[in-house]
Enzyme design. Structure first.
Site, PDB file in Angstrom:
ATOM      1  N   HIS A 127     -19.785   5.114  19.018  1.00  0.00           N
ATOM      2  CA  HIS A 127     -18.804   5.259  19.933  1.00  0.00           C
ATOM      3  C   HIS A 127     -18.649   6.591  20.940  1.00  0.00           C
ATOM      4  CE1 HIS A 127     -16.505   1.552  20.572  1.00  0.00           C
ATOM      5  NE2 HIS A 127     -16.990   1.403  19.167  1.00  0.00           N
ATOM      6  N   ASP A 139     -13.203   4.373  26.623  1.00  0.00           N
ATOM      7  CA  ASP A 139     -13.646   3.711  25.680  1.00  0.00           C
ATOM      8  C   ASP A 139     -13.295   2.283  25.451  1.00  0.00           C
ATOM      9  OD1 ASP A 139     -15.447   3.518  22.859  1.00  0.00           O
ATOM     10  OD2 ASP A 139     -13.946   2.392  22.468  1.00  0.00           O
ATOM     11  N   VAL A 146     -26.902  13.706   9.484  1.00  0.00           N
ATOM     12  CA  VAL A 146     -28.481  15.098  10.400  1.00  0.00           C
ATOM     13  C   VAL A 146     -29.000  14.749  12.036  1.00  0.00           C
ATOM     14  CG1 VAL A 146     -29.838  14.555   8.127  1.00  0.00           C
ATOM     15  CG2 VAL A 146     -30.002  12.323  10.216  1.00  0.00           C
ATOM     16  N   HIS A 198     -30.343  -0.065  11.196  1.00  0.00           N
ATOM     17  CA  HIS A 198     -29.115  -0.656  12.122  1.00  0.00           C
ATOM     18  C   HIS A 198     -29.609  -1.563  12.673  1.00  0.00           C
ATOM     19  CE1 HIS A 198     -27.407   2.443  12.636  1.00  0.00           C
ATOM     20  NE2 HIS A 198     -26.639   1.864  13.196  1.00  0.00           N
ATOM     21  N   ASN A 209     -26.910   4.042  19.589  1.00  0.00           N
ATOM     22  CA  ASN A 209     -27.745   4.730  19.853  1.00  0.00           C
ATOM     23  C   ASN A 209     -28.990   5.087  19.006  1.00  0.00           C
ATOM     24  OD1 ASN A 209     -25.352   6.068  20.823  1.00  0.00           O
ATOM     25  ND2 ASN A 209     -23.862   6.226  19.116  1.00  0.00           N
ATOM     26  N   GLY A 250     -21.154  -5.823  13.495  1.00  0.00           N
ATOM     27  CA  GLY A 250     -21.209  -6.130  14.350  1.00  0.00           C
ATOM     28  C   GLY A 250     -22.254  -6.168  15.325  1.00  0.00           C
TER      29      GLY A 250
END
Length: 483
Positions: free
Chosen positions: A30, A129, A357, A374, A378, A397
């Site tokens: 998020h 958000d 990273v 996954h 993003n 999710g």
């Protein structure tokens, strides 16, 4: 020199710039799009403040907040002190640390009213958000302030959020289970692809999700980290009111990328032994990058199968390994997880790290050939922009919904039958090795990914669809000052 002018609460500064207050939530999935959008907006003659809750859930989040305010000193920090929240009264399976933080924020949301009303210069617009919309939108409306929602997932997932309350109400009348969700004008999402928690209406997250879904119709607009060429159907259906009549304006502003000389996203060290230095030594398009996001903890048994698959594939690989939901809790040692023998056997052609990273920078490296992911949103947009084929292995999710977009949008492939959270069987190393080798050599997949990357670049270039959406949003906010 005269002292600088000050503003009383509710006053607009002499520059006539709009003041946008950001209300982020928790979880790097998020926060990353929030921080990237803040950095992009900072150069647009807009005053910015950011509501900040410390301590954060994860160490990575704390580092990002620190970096944001260091890189953009004109951005104001507005501290929000959460009310005490006793999570021990909730069922044990409702205690995901990030969902609990969302709930704590929601229960303290009424404290935002005085922060917004008392800000100087006067707040022109709030950007919240999505996890907080059912509380923040009414507060903003009461204060006469625009309220936009920055949505951190796909437009397809936004359509699911918008339509879920309608779908659940229909199912309640019929007395039937959730079942497949046929989103008008978009697609049918099988029950097996829904976020698992939505199948249980008594769950804390599900209650939050439905409450937010009912309220979002009252937002002034949605900012979505996507672009028209990636999700043309979902964006058109939302904008045309097919999903929900009268839906607010949808601004597709992606792919959101980090801005030069802006927020440090970590992992940029280039010394000997760093991921970047290691990639510099690898041939072009030869490396399989493996990462499952900041919240996805893979079981130790599955980690060992992934290791076996990467070794058997004979491909070079860079693996960012995570074993816990919250990074502060991750104390596992690589030699204990994978064994010294494995690390010795793959030395030179494989690098395994538990460090944070800069994924966006790594994906842009010419050595990258495939991203085993996954399919967090993003990751999908970063792979799309970098022209790196993504092999989607959803973990939970919104990941399976995003994986559907990965395929339809030309970003990569999806292993639909591979397990995800809550399923107690393993994907074998043999199958992982076979699929990795297959996709690495699939020129058709690579060609589709290249075309998608070209569309992503066009979208954010001057005159592109996302560029124009950003201009439209900024104009709408600046109009509040002019009026």
């Amino acid at each position: 020199m005269a002292p600088p002018a000050t503003n009383s609460p509710g006053e607009v500064d002499s520059g006539g710039r709009p003041h946008v207050m950001f209300i982020p939530s928790a979880g790097m999935g998020h926060l990353i799009p929030f921080f990237r959008f803040i950095a992009a907006l900072a150069g647009q003659s807009v005053d910015i403040s950011v509501v900040t809750v410390l301590p954060t859930v994860s160490a990575a989040e704390e580092d990002y907040f620190t970096s944001l305010f260091a890189a953009l000193p004109r951005v104001r920090r507005v501290d929000l002190h959460l009310l005490p929240f006793d999570a021990s009264k909730l069922p044990s399976n409702d205690r995901d640390p990030f969902v609990l933080r969302w709930e704590a924020l929601r229960r303290s949301a009424h404290l935002l009213g005085p922060l917004i009303a008392g800000a100087a210069p006067r707040v022109s617009a709030v950007i919240t958000d999505v996890t907080l919309t059912s509380h923040v939108i009414p507060i903003a409306k009461e204060l006469g302030v625009q309220c936009h929602v920055l949505f951190p997932s796909s437009a397809t997932m936004l359509s699911l959020l918008a339509y879920t309350p309608v779908h659940i109400d229909k199912k309640a009348e019929q007395g039937s289970d959730i079942g497949d969700v046929d989103i008008p004008g978009v697609c049918r999402i099988p029950q097996s692809c829904l976020p698992q928690v939505l199948l249980h209406l008594d769950k804390l997250f599900t209650k939050q999700f439905i409450a937010n879904g009912r309220e979002i119709i009252n937002a002034d607009g949605f900012l979505v980290n996507t672009f028209d060429a990636l999700e043309p159907v979902a964006l058109a259906a939302l904008r045309d009111g097919k999903v929900v009549p009268g839906f607010p304006p949808v601004y597709a502003i992606g792919p959101l990328m980090s801005q030069q000389n802006s927020v440090d996203e970590g992992g940029k060290e280039e010394g000997s032994g760093s991921p970047v230095a290691w990639l510099d030594e690898q041939p072009a398009r030869s490396v399989v990058y493996v990462a499952f996001g900041n919240r996805c903890a893979v079981s130790h048994d599955q980690i060992r199968e992934i290791a076996a698959g990467l070794e058997a594939s004979n491909c070079r690989f860079l693996w960012v390994l995570k074993t816990t939901t919250v990074d502060r809790d991750d104390s596992a040692v690589l030699t204990e997880l994978l064994g010294e023998e494995f690390l010795e056997r793959v030395q030179g052609r494989g690098l395994v790290t538990k460090a944070w990273v800069d994924q966006e920078a790594l994906l842009k490296h010419p050595a990258m050939g495939l991203f085993l992911s996954h399919s967090g949103w993003n990751s999908v947009t970063e792979a799309a922009a970098a022209s790196v084929p993504l092999l989607a292995w959803p973990r939970g999710g919104d990941h399976r919904v995003n994986a559907m977009v990965t395929v339809s949008g030309g970003v990569g492939m999806w292993m639909e039958h591979w397990s995800w959270d809550g399923e107690d069987w393993l994907v074998t190393g043999v199958e992982i090795a076979k699929k990795v080798k297959e996709v690495m050599s699939d020129e058709a997949v690579r060609a589709r990914t290249t075309r998608t990357a070209e569309e992503a670049a066009k979208a954010v270039a001057e005159g592109g669809t996302s560029y124009r959406s950003m201009e439209e949003f900024i104009s709408s906010v600046k109009a509040t000052v002019a009026s």
